[in-house]
Design an enzyme around this catalytic site. Structure first.
Site, PDB file in Angstrom:
ATOM      1  N   GLY A  56      86.169  57.435  27.465  1.00  0.00           N
ATOM      2  CA  GLY A  56      85.717  56.817  26.227  1.00  0.00           C
ATOM      3  C   GLY A  56      84.234  56.530  26.335  1.00  0.00           C
ATOM      4  O   GLY A  56      83.709  56.372  27.437  1.00  0.00           O
ATOM      5  N   GLN A  61      76.102  52.914  24.367  1.00  0.00           N
ATOM      6  CA  GLN A  61      75.980  53.314  25.763  1.00  0.00           C
ATOM      7  C   GLN A  61      74.979  54.456  25.948  1.00  0.00           C
ATOM      8  O   GLN A  61      74.536  54.709  27.060  1.00  0.00           O
ATOM      9  CB  GLN A  61      77.338  53.704  26.348  1.00  0.00           C
ATOM     10  CG  GLN A  61      78.263  52.515  26.530  1.00  0.00           C
ATOM     11  CD  GLN A  61      79.563  52.929  27.149  1.00  0.00           C
ATOM     12  OE1 GLN A  61      80.515  53.260  26.448  1.00  0.00           O
ATOM     13  NE2 GLN A  61      79.615  52.928  28.470  1.00  0.00           N
ATOM     14  N   CYS A 104      83.657  51.380  34.036  1.00  0.00           N
ATOM     15  CA  CYS A 104      82.844  51.690  32.869  1.00  0.00           C
ATOM     16  C   CYS A 104      81.712  52.618  33.273  1.00  0.00           C
ATOM     17  O   CYS A 104      81.099  52.424  34.331  1.00  0.00           O
ATOM     18  CB  CYS A 104      82.280  50.379  32.299  1.00  0.00           C
ATOM     19  SG  CYS A 104      81.211  50.593  30.871  1.00  0.00           S
ATOM     20  N   LEU A 105      81.409  53.591  32.442  1.00  0.00           N
ATOM     21  CA  LEU A 105      80.308  54.508  32.727  1.00  0.00           C
ATOM     22  C   LEU A 105      78.960  53.788  32.760  1.00  0.00           C
ATOM     23  O   LEU A 105      78.027  54.264  33.395  1.00  0.00           O
ATOM     24  CB  LEU A 105      80.279  55.641  31.699  1.00  0.00           C
ATOM     25  CG  LEU A 105      81.504  56.559  31.713  1.00  0.00           C
ATOM     26  CD1 LEU A 105      81.434  57.559  30.559  1.00  0.00           C
ATOM     27  CD2 LEU A 105      81.646  57.262  33.050  1.00  0.00           C
ATOM     28  N   HIS A 146      88.424  48.277  25.217  1.00  0.00           N
ATOM     29  CA  HIS A 146      87.187  48.373  25.995  1.00  0.00           C
ATOM     30  C   HIS A 146      86.039  48.886  25.109  1.00  0.00           C
ATOM     31  O   HIS A 146      84.943  48.316  25.100  1.00  0.00           O
ATOM     32  CB  HIS A 146      87.439  49.330  27.175  1.00  0.00           C
ATOM     33  CG  HIS A 146      86.277  49.583  28.062  1.00  0.00           C
ATOM     34  ND1 HIS A 146      86.212  49.087  29.339  1.00  0.00           N
ATOM     35  CD2 HIS A 146      85.144  50.309  27.892  1.00  0.00           C
ATOM     36  CE1 HIS A 146      85.094  49.488  29.911  1.00  0.00           C
ATOM     37  NE2 HIS A 146      84.424  50.237  29.047  1.00  0.00           N
ATOM     38  N   GLU A 147      86.294  49.952  24.351  1.00  0.00           N
ATOM     39  CA  GLU A 147      85.236  50.533  23.504  1.00  0.00           C
ATOM     40  C   GLU A 147      84.870  49.595  22.347  1.00  0.00           C
ATOM     41  O   GLU A 147      83.688  49.477  21.998  1.00  0.00           O
ATOM     42  CB  GLU A 147      85.643  51.912  22.988  1.00  0.00           C
ATOM     43  CG  GLU A 147      85.890  52.949  24.084  1.00  0.00           C
ATOM     44  CD  GLU A 147      84.786  53.076  25.118  1.00  0.00           C
ATOM     45  OE1 GLU A 147      83.601  52.893  24.781  1.00  0.00           O
ATOM     46  OE2 GLU A 147      85.110  53.369  26.284  1.00  0.00           O
ATOM     47  N   HIS A 150      82.452  47.084  23.641  1.00  0.00           N
ATOM     48  CA  HIS A 150      81.083  47.618  23.735  1.00  0.00           C
ATOM     49  C   HIS A 150      80.335  47.467  22.414  1.00  0.00           C
ATOM     50  O   HIS A 150      79.179  47.044  22.392  1.00  0.00           O
ATOM     51  CB  HIS A 150      81.089  49.097  24.116  1.00  0.00           C
ATOM     52  CG  HIS A 150      81.117  49.349  25.581  1.00  0.00           C
ATOM     53  ND1 HIS A 150      80.194  48.823  26.457  1.00  0.00           N
ATOM     54  CD2 HIS A 150      81.965  50.096  26.339  1.00  0.00           C
ATOM     55  CE1 HIS A 150      80.472  49.230  27.684  1.00  0.00           C
ATOM     56  NE2 HIS A 150      81.547  49.986  27.640  1.00  0.00           N
TER      57      HIS A 150
END
Length: 183
Positions: A56, A61, A104-105, A146-147, A150
């Site tokens: 995701g 991000q 997380c990226l 999670h997204e 963000h």
């Protein structure tokens, strides 16, 4: 995206933002134009997510402060969920509270057990402005929550105790997909 094309195949890969970047801490703006620029952003998000081996990715991000995220994520039964959401709203969470590993990226090298609901429902629009409703369970529900976090300016570490949060942030290491100096 046209039928039969691979999401992200016409997109550009962007470096991902790290915790020091203010883009990750700012609530994203609503999308108001469902145009070619939005379609390009969705493609770039897919390309960037796949380049970093993620499941995701939210627009902030990659430094774009608008309410869009993409996903290619399995659920606990290993069913693949692939898509994007514009102006998502987390309208429902339910089921058991499950404590599970999350990474997380934008926090490469770090992972922590985070409590999330086992079911999530997100409503929003696709890139053409058509309404969508996405329901997820298990790992996919975790991804949706999670997204959405963000896009509200949060990261999973915010859900931890202060001590655990500091430990996670100390573990973050630059990765090949990271933006230089976090921005």
């Amino acid at each position: 995206m046209h039928r039969g094309t691979i999401p992200g195949s016409s997109g550009s890969v962007h470096p991902l933002r790290l915790p020091a970047d203010p883009a990750l801490r700012t609530r994203c703006a609503e999308v108001t134009s469902f145009d070619a620029e939005l379609a390009r952003l969705v493609e770039d998000l897919f390309a960037s997510m796949y380049a970093a081996y993620g499941v995701g990715l939210a627009a902030n991000q990659i430094g774009v402060p608008v309410r869009v995220f993409v996903y290619d994520c399995p659920d606990d039964e290993d069913r693949r969920h692939l898509g994007h959401v514009v102006n998502p709203r987390l309208v429902e969470t339910g089921g058991a509270i499950v404590r599970g590993p999350e990474s997380c990226l934008s926090l490469p090298g770090a992972e922590a057990a985070v409590e999330r609901r086992d079911r999530a429902v997100v409503e929003g629009y696709d890139r053409r402005g058509e309404p969508v409703r996405i329901e997820g369970t298990g790992f996919f529900a975790r991804c949706l929550q999670h997204e959405c976090d963000h896009l509200d300016g949060g990261v999973y570490a915010d859900r931890l105790t202060e001590r655990r949060r500091r430990r996670v942030l100390r573990a973050v290491r630059p990765a090949p997909w990271s933006a230089p100096d976090g921005g």
